[in-house]
Write a protein that holds these residues in place. Structure first.
Motif, PDB file in Angstrom:
ATOM      1  N   ALA A 230     204.019  83.664  84.829  1.00 30.49           N
ATOM      2  CA  ALA A 230     204.578  84.945  84.395  1.00 30.49           C
ATOM      3  C   ALA A 230     205.295  84.731  83.076  1.00 30.49           C
ATOM      4  CB  ALA A 230     205.551  85.485  85.433  1.00 30.49           C
ATOM      5  N   TYR A 231     205.485  85.819  82.357  1.00 35.24           N
ATOM      6  CA  TYR A 231     206.270  85.722  81.139  1.00 35.24           C
ATOM      7  C   TYR A 231     207.084  86.989  80.926  1.00 35.24           C
ATOM      8  CZ  TYR A 231     202.376  88.375  79.114  1.00 35.24           C
ATOM      9  OH  TYR A 231     201.408  89.326  78.878  1.00 35.24           O
ATOM     10  N   SER A 232     208.107  86.861  80.115  1.00 38.57           N
ATOM     11  CA  SER A 232     208.973  87.996  79.766  1.00 38.57           C
ATOM     12  C   SER A 232     209.496  87.764  78.353  1.00 38.57           C
ATOM     13  CB  SER A 232     210.150  88.067  80.742  1.00 38.57           C
ATOM     14  OG  SER A 232     211.105  89.016  80.299  1.00 38.57           O
ATOM     15  N   PRO A 233     209.594  88.778  77.498  1.00 38.71           N
ATOM     16  CA  PRO A 233     209.176  90.167  77.733  1.00 38.71           C
ATOM     17  C   PRO A 233     207.661  90.311  77.642  1.00 38.71           C
ATOM     18  CG  PRO A 233     209.997  89.929  75.485  1.00 38.71           C
ATOM     19  CD  PRO A 233     210.168  88.598  76.149  1.00 38.71           C
ATOM     20  N   ALA A 234     207.148  91.456  78.158  1.00 40.73           N
ATOM     21  CA  ALA A 234     205.716  91.767  78.106  1.00 40.73           C
ATOM     22  C   ALA A 234     205.497  92.807  77.002  1.00 40.73           C
ATOM     23  CB  ALA A 234     205.248  92.311  79.447  1.00 40.73           C
ATOM     24  N   PRO A 235     204.839  92.420  75.916  1.00 42.91           N
ATOM     25  CA  PRO A 235     204.685  93.349  74.793  1.00 42.91           C
ATOM     26  C   PRO A 235     203.936  94.630  75.150  1.00 42.91           C
ATOM     27  CG  PRO A 235     203.716  91.180  74.290  1.00 42.91           C
ATOM     28  CD  PRO A 235     204.303  91.083  75.641  1.00 42.91           C
ATOM     29  N   VAL A 236     203.142  94.621  76.241  1.00 41.22           N
ATOM     30  CA  VAL A 236     202.433  95.843  76.639  1.00 41.22           C
ATOM     31  C   VAL A 236     203.440  96.953  76.998  1.00 41.22           C
ATOM     32  CG1 VAL A 236     202.176  95.144  79.083  1.00 41.22           C
ATOM     33  CG2 VAL A 236     200.571  96.767  78.105  1.00 41.22           C
ATOM     34  N   VAL A 237     204.644  96.555  77.425  1.00 42.93           N
ATOM     35  CA  VAL A 237     205.687  97.548  77.729  1.00 42.93           C
ATOM     36  C   VAL A 237     206.548  97.733  76.476  1.00 42.93           C
ATOM     37  CG1 VAL A 237     207.593  98.163  79.250  1.00 42.93           C
ATOM     38  CG2 VAL A 237     205.672  96.861  80.152  1.00 42.93           C
ATOM     39  N   THR A 238     206.179  98.696  75.653  1.00 42.08           N
ATOM     40  CA  THR A 238     206.945  98.986  74.440  1.00 42.08           C
ATOM     41  C   THR A 238     208.268  99.627  74.851  1.00 42.08           C
ATOM     42  OG1 THR A 238     205.963 101.167  74.334  1.00 42.08           O
ATOM     43  CG2 THR A 238     204.838  99.406  73.108  1.00 42.08           C
ATOM     44  N   GLU A 239     209.177  99.771  73.873  1.00 47.94           N
ATOM     45  CA  GLU A 239     210.470 100.390  74.191  1.00 47.94           C
ATOM     46  C   GLU A 239     210.290 101.822  74.707  1.00 47.94           C
ATOM     47  OE1 GLU A 239     213.972 100.525  71.423  1.00 47.94           O
ATOM     48  OE2 GLU A 239     213.296  98.448  71.125  1.00 47.94           O
ATOM     49  N   ALA A 240     209.368 102.549  74.064  1.00 48.13           N
ATOM     50  CA  ALA A 240     209.139 103.944  74.480  1.00 48.13           C
ATOM     51  C   ALA A 240     208.562 103.986  75.894  1.00 48.13           C
ATOM     52  CB  ALA A 240     208.182 104.622  73.500  1.00 48.13           C
ATOM     53  N   LEU A 241     207.632 103.073  76.182  1.00 48.84           N
ATOM     54  CA  LEU A 241     207.028 103.054  77.515  1.00 48.84           C
ATOM     55  C   LEU A 241     208.074 102.649  78.560  1.00 48.84           C
ATOM     56  CD1 LEU A 241     204.519 103.407  79.242  1.00 48.84           C
ATOM     57  CD2 LEU A 241     203.871 101.049  78.734  1.00 48.84           C
ATOM     58  N   HIS A 242     208.955 101.727  78.187  1.00 52.27           N
ATOM     59  CA  HIS A 242     210.034 101.290  79.079  1.00 52.27           C
ATOM     60  C   HIS A 242     210.857 102.510  79.518  1.00 52.27           C
ATOM     61  CE1 HIS A 242     213.538  98.888  80.416  1.00 52.27           C
ATOM     62  NE2 HIS A 242     212.732  97.844  80.408  1.00 52.27           N
ATOM     63  N   ARG A 243     211.230 103.356  78.566  1.00 56.47           N
ATOM     64  CA  ARG A 243     212.018 104.573  78.878  1.00 56.47           C
ATOM     65  C   ARG A 243     211.210 105.518  79.756  1.00 56.47           C
ATOM     66  NH1 ARG A 243     213.740 104.161  73.542  1.00 56.47           N
ATOM     67  NH2 ARG A 243     212.051 105.520  72.871  1.00 56.47           N
ATOM     68  N   ASP A 244     209.945 105.659  79.392  1.00 61.69           N
ATOM     69  CA  ASP A 244     209.046 106.536  80.123  1.00 61.69           C
ATOM     70  C   ASP A 244     208.901 106.107  81.593  1.00 61.69           C
ATOM     71  OD1 ASP A 244     207.566 108.746  79.217  1.00 61.69           O
ATOM     72  OD2 ASP A 244     205.711 107.674  79.770  1.00 61.69           O
ATOM     73  N   ILE A 245     208.805 104.803  81.805  1.00 64.77           N
ATOM     74  CA  ILE A 245     208.659 104.267  83.166  1.00 64.77           C
ATOM     75  C   ILE A 245     209.910 104.599  83.995  1.00 64.77           C
ATOM     76  CG2 ILE A 245     208.518 102.124  84.519  1.00 64.77           C
ATOM     77  CD1 ILE A 245     206.812 101.001  82.101  1.00 64.77           C
ATOM     78  N   VAL A 246     211.086 104.448  83.367  1.00 67.11           N
ATOM     79  CA  VAL A 246     212.325 104.761  84.082  1.00 67.11           C
ATOM     80  C   VAL A 246     212.342 106.250  84.453  1.00 67.11           C
ATOM     81  CG1 VAL A 246     214.842 104.897  83.919  1.00 67.11           C
ATOM     82  CG2 VAL A 246     213.650 102.860  83.078  1.00 67.11           C
ATOM     83  N   GLU A 247     211.993 107.112  83.496  1.00 59.10           N
ATOM     84  CA  GLU A 247     212.099 108.562  83.734  1.00 59.10           C
ATOM     85  C   GLU A 247     211.039 109.101  84.682  1.00 59.10           C
ATOM     86  OE1 GLU A 247     212.152 110.632  79.954  1.00 59.10           O
ATOM     87  OE2 GLU A 247     213.855 109.339  79.404  1.00 59.10           O
ATOM     88  N   THR A 248     209.776 108.649  84.497  1.00 58.42           N
ATOM     89  CA  THR A 248     208.702 109.297  85.266  1.00 58.42           C
ATOM     90  C   THR A 248     208.384 108.560  86.565  1.00 58.42           C
ATOM     91  OG1 THR A 248     206.925 108.073  84.163  1.00 58.42           O
ATOM     92  CG2 THR A 248     207.605 110.146  83.151  1.00 58.42           C
ATOM     93  N   ILE A 249     208.825 107.315  86.680  1.00 60.61           N
ATOM     94  CA  ILE A 249     208.477 106.548  87.884  1.00 60.61           C
ATOM     95  C   ILE A 249     209.722 106.107  88.660  1.00 60.61           C
ATOM     96  CG2 ILE A 249     207.407 104.404  88.710  1.00 60.61           C
ATOM     97  CD1 ILE A 249     205.297 104.772  86.465  1.00 60.61           C
ATOM     98  N   VAL A 250     210.628 105.380  87.988  1.00 63.01           N
ATOM     99  CA  VAL A 250     211.753 104.787  88.739  1.00 63.01           C
ATOM    100  C   VAL A 250     212.731 105.869  89.211  1.00 63.01           C
ATOM    101  CG1 VAL A 250     213.664 103.178  88.656  1.00 63.01           C
ATOM    102  CG2 VAL A 250     211.534 102.614  87.471  1.00 63.01           C
ATOM    103  N   ARG A 251     213.124 106.752  88.316  1.00 66.35           N
ATOM    104  CA  ARG A 251     214.113 107.793  88.669  1.00 66.35           C
ATOM    105  C   ARG A 251     213.620 108.643  89.843  1.00 66.35           C
ATOM    106  NH1 ARG A 251     218.660 108.271  89.816  1.00 66.35           N
ATOM    107  NH2 ARG A 251     219.517 107.271  87.984  1.00 66.35           N
ATOM    108  N   PRO A 252     212.379 109.212  89.757  1.00 67.79           N
ATOM    109  CA  PRO A 252     211.927 110.006  90.904  1.00 67.79           C
ATOM    110  C   PRO A 252     211.751 109.192  92.184  1.00 67.79           C
ATOM    111  CG  PRO A 252     210.275 110.037  89.125  1.00 67.79           C
ATOM    112  CD  PRO A 252     211.477 109.343  88.593  1.00 67.79           C
TER     113      PRO A 252
END
Ligand code: AMP
Length: 423
Positions: A230-252
């Protein structure tokens, strides 16, 4: 504080290593632990799923915080038992751990709260499942409903393969009771990433992004494993996508669980499929991923103990975690033959030489002590994590460590982290 960590793998070694750095901690126990963990904590001979034994131990030793690594004790209700006894524990309740323990429970939650995921249907009848597969065509994904140690998922490239998978699960009973129901799911193309958040059931504290390598051989070939690196950070998760994941997936997800009367507290793992800059949920896990925990915890700068304590007591006020700027790459060294049969008990050479390398840390997973030597004792044996200013440097560092270590028939992937370089 006195802390008890439950588990015995690379994830638990990384947790113990991180917890040991906290100024709040005076003593760490680990049940059952492993030889690497024994250098930092007192190992206790109790199995991770011995809930009665762990409860008695925590009571007798006035443990201030228990941290649960693996899923098995969570699905057995360890968190409920500890809380009922007035003990503080980091990990979700049995009802909340169904997010991992039951695929149909998690798919129904996602449907109820409009959380993006693959279209699906659940069946308890073999013929109806087969008829549905024929109408949908391939590729298509067949999943045993319950816990099947990561092996109950078949990504079928043909209709015949999917029908055979249904028969394996429902008729031949390949996964026991976990296979009395199947979930048939739309195949999602894309790149996978792992997303973790700390939560107290209301508040969310996201971690840095990471990516796992599930297949046993290079270029993502061969059978699925618990994770080969495994590795971190994962460039596929951009900053905008990171926010999007929190709002559309994690929060709900977190709000939905609370609304449904089973608030989720602990660490939530969301397995994602990313395509065209959008993420959809592949699965939830009720715990830290292993190996992702290893590079993530090596990169984490913040003290983890107050965060876990706040999650356990419903008082998570912190909104950000501090991270080391360096990237981290973890290469898993496995026993030859894993994930199928393998031979245990070969002496491991080179651990001392690897320990002398800067920006490198070796976490133990399936090791044991035999006649004064460390030997391989499980499928995944060691996790070798390197740090670097760039992912390329972290990869080079991790493999510098890997090359120092050897035992008979050792197997590891040579391409961990390469996906991040290709971006
Ligand atoms: P799971 O146990 O649900 O995470 O599934 C194990 C692996 O199967 C995932 O990490 C994916 O690689 C793959 N997988 C599961 N569901 C899907 C899907 N709907 N589409 C494509 N691949 C999937």
């Amino acid at each position: 504080m006195k802390i008890l960590v439950v588990g015995a793998g690379g994830r638990e070694h990384a947790l113990v290593w991180k917890i040991a750095q906290s100024p709040l901690v005076e003593k760490i126990y680990c049940a059952p632990g492993n030889p690497g963990i024994a250098q930092l904590a007192e190992c206790v001979a109790l199995k991770a799923d011995d809930v009665d034994g762990l409860l008695a131990f925590a009571r007798d030793n006035a443990i201030d915080l228990t941290v649960v690594g693996p899923e098995a004790p969570l699905t057995l209700g360890i968190a409920d038992r500890f809380r009922a006894a007035g003990l503080t524990i980091f990990g979700p309740s049995q009802a909340a751990a169904r997010l991992e323990g039951s695929k149909s429970f998690s798919k129904d939650l996602m449907a109820r709260y409009d959380i993006p995921t693959a279209a699906y249907r659940t069946f308890d009848d073999r013929d109806e499942a087969a008829a549905y597969i024929r109408t949908q065509g391939a590729p298509i994904v067949v999943k045993a409903d319950g816990l099947a140690a990561g092996k109950g998922v078949i990504v079928a490239l043909t209709v015949e393969e999917a029908l055979a998978a249904v028969d394996d699960i429902m008729v031949a009973g390949a996964f026991g009771a976990a296979g009395s129901q199947v979930v048939i799911e739309e195949f999602m193309a894309g790149e996978e990433a792992s997303f973790f958040v700390f939560t107290d059931g209301k508040n969310i504290l996201p971690l840095a992004s990471s990516q796992d390598h599930k297949r046993v051989y290079d270029n993502d070939e061969g059978p699925n494993t618990g994770g080969m690196g495994a590795y971190s950070p994962a460039p596929v998760v951009t900053e905008a996508l990171h926010r999007d994941i929190v709002e559309t997936i994690v929060r709900p997800t977190i709000d939905g669980m609370a609304q449904d009367g089973c608030p989720y507290a602990g660490i939530l793992y969301v397995g994602l499929m990313i395509a065209d800059g959008k993420a959809r949920v592949v699965e939830y896990n009720a715990r830290f991923g292993d190996p992702e925990a290893q590079p993530l915890l090596v990169r984490l700068k913040s003290d983890i103990v107050p965060v876990m304590l706040a999650c356990a007591t419903g008082e998570l006020a912190q909104t950000e975690l501090a991270w080391h700027d360096k990237a981290a790459v973890c290469v898993v060294m496995a026993s030859g033959g894993y994930p199928a049969d393998y031979v245990k008990g070969y002496p491991i050479q080179g651990l001392d030489a690897a320990a002398k390398i800067d920006d490198l840390i070796v976490f133990h997973a399936g090791t044991a002590n035999k006649d004064g030597q460390v030997v391989n004792h499980g499928g995944r044996v060691l996790g070798v994590t390197g740090l670097g200013v760039t992912v390329a440097e972290a990869i080079a560092k991790a493999y510098e460590g890997v090359e120092k270590i050897s035992w008979q028939d050792v197997h590891y992937r040579k391409d961990i982290g390469r996906k991040a370089l290709n971006r």
